[in-house]
Write a protein that holds these residues in place. Sequence first.
Motif: not given
Length: 401
Positions: A5-28
């Motif tokens: 049993t793991l020690p109790e820890c409050p959950r962290y809820i990740s925010p949603p990803a951006t929906k903006e049109e950004l210039e992203f790098a095309n990474l391998t």
Amino acid sequence: MPSLTLPECPRYISPPATKEELEFANLTIIDLSNVHTPEGRQELYPKLRDALRTQGFVYAINHGYTQAQRDRIFDIANAFFTLVPPDEMKTYTGNIEKDGYYFGYKGRQIWKLDEENRVFDQIEQYGLHRDVTKLPHPQAVRPFLPELDAFARHNHFNVLHPILRLIALSLELPEEALVEKHTFDGKGETAGWSLFSFISSYVDRHICSQVYEIVSYTRSKEEEEKSKNVWLKGHTGIQLFFLCVLVCLSRIDFGSISILWSQPVGGLQIQAPDGGWKWVRHIDNALVINTGDMMGFLTGGYYKPTIHRVVQPPKDQREYERLGTFYFSLTDDNVRLLPCVESPVLQRVGIERQRPDEDAPLSEVWRKARTVTYGVVDLKKGMERDVEEEVVEGIVVKHYN
């Protein structure tokens, strides 16, 4: 038998990803499930080599942690900033200038972002050594130390070492040539992990060859305008460690390899060959890996430190806290930062030296010098546009604003 049993820890809820049109790098994308056989490594190293030589960054997938394990680490990272009372945080605040490493909490308003306009950072962080038992930690997070220890070892042995073996193969060196310079139990205050958390204007927690957690807080509109929305100036890979929440990376990687556990709130940008800046896209349970200054030293400039920065998140994410984890690796303290002249590849392409071999700094000397000066010393305008410089151990270090 140990408890399941793991020690109790409050959950962290990740925010949603951006929906903006950004210039992203095309990474391998590098599939680490293929590093376990000689044939797989032979297939992967040219792909990693070409990506690091051109963009300096890659994604890594299938690294051995499930999405649930990754989420649990983010829960724990958040606990360093939500479960520890402010007075206790003061007890565990590190003395960066005196000690030359990022252990413990770092308060806000320490690093200069714009000296002329007196704009300072809004980052809080917590740093841990890769050996999580090396120093004491706040009471609330002590139950999680076994999990943090496992996380540090996973990053070191299952991610860092395989990447170092691929780089060694690309230099036609024995596979363990660079691994031997990055031991887990060797003397050193580097190679560890960080936790970061930021809010809008960057709450960052990080860990390097040590472990760090950072939180960046929102800034006023006036401060954003003065600093041109930059939270951490563009920097090469010379300064951070392992588990973190990032605010602005443009100054922290003075080590060899930096490992960022991807999180959805944008801000990280890399400099493209044409000098422009491109965003790094979030991929669930992926790692973002880049080279740092020490790798540049060891490879004679074959793998150059990657120029990157952290800026204000996209508009649709500026009200969210940003939490992240990093593992920043550095060579052992007793390693002299010399080029691997025995590499047939370096012998063919030539070696760039920042200092004569007899004057090359030890890893410990370089780490301390870079740590105590970052964001504190006055910088001078460089010859290039929007570049400021400082001299560390006789070597010019550039900051890209």
